[in-house]
Design a protein around this motif. Structure first.
Motif, PDB file in Angstrom:
ATOM      1  N   ARG A   9      41.549  61.054  12.761  1.00  0.00           N
ATOM      2  CA  ARG A   9      40.701  59.874  12.935  1.00  0.00           C
ATOM      3  C   ARG A   9      40.580  59.046  11.657  1.00  0.00           C
ATOM      4  NH1 ARG A   9      37.388  62.251  17.047  1.00  0.00           N
ATOM      5  NH2 ARG A   9      38.838  62.400  18.783  1.00  0.00           N
ATOM      6  N   ASP A  10      40.448  59.709  10.519  1.00  0.00           N
ATOM      7  CA  ASP A  10      40.343  58.961   9.265  1.00  0.00           C
ATOM      8  C   ASP A  10      41.622  58.158   9.028  1.00  0.00           C
ATOM      9  OD1 ASP A  10      38.800  58.246   6.934  1.00  0.00           O
ATOM     10  OD2 ASP A  10      40.216  59.449   5.759  1.00  0.00           O
ATOM     11  N   LEU A  11      42.769  58.759   9.275  1.00  0.00           N
ATOM     12  CA  LEU A  11      44.049  58.060   9.143  1.00  0.00           C
ATOM     13  C   LEU A  11      44.130  56.888  10.122  1.00  0.00           C
ATOM     14  CD1 LEU A  11      46.940  57.779   8.041  1.00  0.00           C
ATOM     15  CD2 LEU A  11      47.633  59.451   9.783  1.00  0.00           C
ATOM     16  N   ILE A  12      43.668  57.080  11.342  1.00  0.00           N
ATOM     17  CA  ILE A  12      43.677  56.013  12.348  1.00  0.00           C
ATOM     18  C   ILE A  12      42.795  54.856  11.885  1.00  0.00           C
ATOM     19  CG2 ILE A  12      42.943  55.417  14.694  1.00  0.00           C
ATOM     20  CD1 ILE A  12      43.832  58.334  15.456  1.00  0.00           C
ATOM     21  N   ARG A  13      41.607  55.156  11.390  1.00  0.00           N
ATOM     22  CA  ARG A  13      40.699  54.102  10.896  1.00  0.00           C
ATOM     23  C   ARG A  13      41.320  53.332   9.722  1.00  0.00           C
ATOM     24  NH1 ARG A  13      37.083  58.537  11.006  1.00  0.00           N
ATOM     25  NH2 ARG A  13      35.983  58.575  12.982  1.00  0.00           N
ATOM     26  N   LYS A  14      41.885  54.059   8.766  1.00  0.00           N
ATOM     27  CA  LYS A  14      42.489  53.419   7.596  1.00  0.00           C
ATOM     28  C   LYS A  14      43.701  52.576   7.978  1.00  0.00           C
ATOM     29  CE  LYS A  14      40.905  56.765   4.188  1.00  0.00           C
ATOM     30  NZ  LYS A  14      41.305  57.843   3.278  1.00  0.00           N
ATOM     31  N   SER A  15      44.526  53.081   8.870  1.00  0.00           N
ATOM     32  CA  SER A  15      45.714  52.340   9.321  1.00  0.00           C
ATOM     33  C   SER A  15      45.303  51.066  10.061  1.00  0.00           C
ATOM     34  CB  SER A  15      46.572  53.208  10.234  1.00  0.00           C
ATOM     35  OG  SER A  15      47.038  54.327   9.544  1.00  0.00           O
ATOM     36  N   THR A  16      44.264  51.174  10.860  1.00  0.00           N
ATOM     37  CA  THR A  16      43.754  49.999  11.579  1.00  0.00           C
ATOM     38  C   THR A  16      43.260  48.954  10.586  1.00  0.00           C
ATOM     39  OG1 THR A  16      43.128  51.390  13.452  1.00  0.00           O
ATOM     40  CG2 THR A  16      42.102  49.198  13.317  1.00  0.00           C
ATOM     41  N   GLN A  17      42.531  49.383   9.579  1.00  0.00           N
ATOM     42  CA  GLN A  17      42.026  48.450   8.567  1.00  0.00           C
ATOM     43  C   GLN A  17      43.171  47.791   7.812  1.00  0.00           C
ATOM     44  OE1 GLN A  17      38.832  49.935   6.172  1.00  0.00           O
ATOM     45  NE2 GLN A  17      39.029  48.305   4.667  1.00  0.00           N
ATOM     46  N   ARG A  18      44.192  48.548   7.456  1.00  0.00           N
ATOM     47  CA  ARG A  18      45.346  47.956   6.757  1.00  0.00           C
ATOM     48  C   ARG A  18      46.054  46.928   7.631  1.00  0.00           C
ATOM     49  NH1 ARG A  18      46.928  53.531   5.331  1.00  0.00           N
ATOM     50  NH2 ARG A  18      45.711  54.008   3.499  1.00  0.00           N
ATOM     51  N   PHE A  19      46.166  47.228   8.920  1.00  0.00           N
ATOM     52  CA  PHE A  19      46.792  46.284   9.831  1.00  0.00           C
ATOM     53  C   PHE A  19      45.981  44.992   9.897  1.00  0.00           C
ATOM     54  CE2 PHE A  19      47.373  44.405  14.033  1.00  0.00           C
ATOM     55  CZ  PHE A  19      48.746  44.231  14.042  1.00  0.00           C
ATOM     56  N   ASP A  47      37.465  37.077  12.892  1.00  0.00           N
ATOM     57  CA  ASP A  47      36.500  37.461  11.856  1.00  0.00           C
ATOM     58  C   ASP A  47      36.857  38.845  11.314  1.00  0.00           C
ATOM     59  OD1 ASP A  47      34.284  38.423  10.401  1.00  0.00           O
ATOM     60  OD2 ASP A  47      32.891  37.234  11.610  1.00  0.00           O
ATOM     61  N   ARG A  48      37.461  38.859  10.129  1.00  0.00           N
ATOM     62  CA  ARG A  48      37.920  40.125   9.548  1.00  0.00           C
ATOM     63  C   ARG A  48      36.785  41.097   9.283  1.00  0.00           C
ATOM     64  NH1 ARG A  48      42.901  39.510   5.399  1.00  0.00           N
ATOM     65  NH2 ARG A  48      44.328  38.541   6.859  1.00  0.00           N
ATOM     66  N   SER A  49      35.618  40.599   8.888  1.00  0.00           N
ATOM     67  CA  SER A  49      34.514  41.518   8.600  1.00  0.00           C
ATOM     68  C   SER A  49      34.077  42.244   9.872  1.00  0.00           C
ATOM     69  CB  SER A  49      33.334  40.790   7.962  1.00  0.00           C
ATOM     70  OG  SER A  49      32.819  39.797   8.822  1.00  0.00           O
ATOM     71  N   LYS A  50      34.076  41.567  11.015  1.00  0.00           N
ATOM     72  CA  LYS A  50      33.741  42.222  12.285  1.00  0.00           C
ATOM     73  C   LYS A  50      34.811  43.231  12.664  1.00  0.00           C
ATOM     74  CE  LYS A  50      30.924  38.622  14.366  1.00  0.00           C
ATOM     75  NZ  LYS A  50      30.790  37.675  15.483  1.00  0.00           N
ATOM     76  N   LEU A  51      36.067  42.870  12.452  1.00  0.00           N
ATOM     77  CA  LEU A  51      37.168  43.775  12.781  1.00  0.00           C
ATOM     78  C   LEU A  51      37.144  45.027  11.907  1.00  0.00           C
ATOM     79  CD1 LEU A  51      39.856  41.028  13.269  1.00  0.00           C
ATOM     80  CD2 LEU A  51      39.170  42.684  15.039  1.00  0.00           C
ATOM     81  N   ILE A  52      36.914  44.859  10.624  1.00  0.00           N
ATOM     82  CA  ILE A  52      36.884  46.011   9.728  1.00  0.00           C
ATOM     83  C   ILE A  52      35.686  46.893  10.043  1.00  0.00           C
ATOM     84  CG2 ILE A  52      36.561  46.700   7.308  1.00  0.00           C
ATOM     85  CD1 ILE A  52      38.479  44.349   6.613  1.00  0.00           C
ATOM     86  N   ALA A  53      34.540  46.287  10.361  1.00  0.00           N
ATOM     87  CA  ALA A  53      33.374  47.071  10.781  1.00  0.00           C
ATOM     88  C   ALA A  53      33.699  47.845  12.057  1.00  0.00           C
ATOM     89  CB  ALA A  53      32.167  46.160  10.988  1.00  0.00           C
ATOM     90  N   GLY A  54      34.422  47.213  12.984  1.00  0.00           N
ATOM     91  CA  GLY A  54      34.835  47.887  14.206  1.00  0.00           C
ATOM     92  C   GLY A  54      35.775  49.043  13.921  1.00  0.00           C
ATOM     93  N   ALA A  55      36.705  48.841  13.008  1.00  0.00           N
ATOM     94  CA  ALA A  55      37.653  49.905  12.652  1.00  0.00           C
ATOM     95  C   ALA A  55      36.910  51.126  12.116  1.00  0.00           C
ATOM     96  CB  ALA A  55      38.658  49.389  11.622  1.00  0.00           C
ATOM     97  N   LYS A  56      35.848  50.907  11.382  1.00  0.00           N
ATOM     98  CA  LYS A  56      35.064  52.014  10.828  1.00  0.00           C
ATOM     99  C   LYS A  56      34.305  52.775  11.914  1.00  0.00           C
ATOM    100  CE  LYS A  56      34.590  49.962   6.273  1.00  0.00           C
ATOM    101  NZ  LYS A  56      33.703  49.348   5.286  1.00  0.00           N
ATOM    102  N   ARG A  57      34.095  52.127  13.066  1.00  0.00           N
ATOM    103  CA  ARG A  57      33.356  52.758  14.174  1.00  0.00           C
ATOM    104  C   ARG A  57      34.267  53.467  15.172  1.00  0.00           C
ATOM    105  NH1 ARG A  57      31.125  47.665  14.630  1.00  0.00           N
ATOM    106  NH2 ARG A  57      32.048  47.462  16.697  1.00  0.00           N
ATOM    107  N   ILE A  58      35.564  53.484  14.932  1.00  0.00           N
ATOM    108  CA  ILE A  58      36.478  54.122  15.876  1.00  0.00           C
ATOM    109  C   ILE A  58      36.137  55.607  15.984  1.00  0.00           C
ATOM    110  CG2 ILE A  58      38.867  54.835  16.267  1.00  0.00           C
ATOM    111  CD1 ILE A  58      39.752  52.166  15.045  1.00  0.00           C
ATOM    112  N   GLU A  59      35.881  56.041  17.198  1.00  0.00           N
ATOM    113  CA  GLU A  59      35.587  57.444  17.495  1.00  0.00           C
ATOM    114  C   GLU A  59      36.418  57.864  18.692  1.00  0.00           C
ATOM    115  OE1 GLU A  59      33.738  59.553  15.804  1.00  0.00           O
ATOM    116  OE2 GLU A  59      33.104  58.042  14.373  1.00  0.00           O
ATOM    117  N   GLY A  60      36.486  59.119  18.923  1.00  0.00           N
ATOM    118  CA  GLY A  60      37.237  59.624  20.066  1.00  0.00           C
ATOM    119  C   GLY A  60      36.399  60.557  20.908  1.00  0.00           C
TER     120      GLY A  60
END
Length: 70
Positions: A9-19, A47-60
């Motif tokens: 999950r941490d890798l998924i969040r970081k990869s999403t943020q980089r994208f 809005d990148r700030s909303k997207l990055i905040a969303g990436a940090k909330r990714i859960e499974g």
């Protein structure tokens, strides 16, 4: 985002943020996850700030539904 991805999950969040950070300023993106259910983590926006905040909330949760052909 099924249970089998819990250790990634941490890798998924970081990869999403980089994208997100690699896209142009006017590009619109959305974050959608799926497992047993589909979840719109962040609706379509530029809005990148909303997207990055969303990436940090990714859960499974749940499993991954697989539909087979007979």
């Amino acid at each position: 985002m099924s249970g089998s991805t819990s250790d990634k999950r941490d890798l998924i969040r970081k990869s999403t943020q980089r994208f997100i950070e690699s896209r142009g300023r006017t590009d619109r993106l959305a974050i959608v996850t799926f497992a047993s259910e589909t979840e719109v983590v962040c609706p379509l926006t530029a809005d990148r700030s909303k997207l990055i905040a969303g990436a940090k909330r990714i859960e499974g949760f749940g499993g991954t539904p697989v539909v087979g052909r007979h």
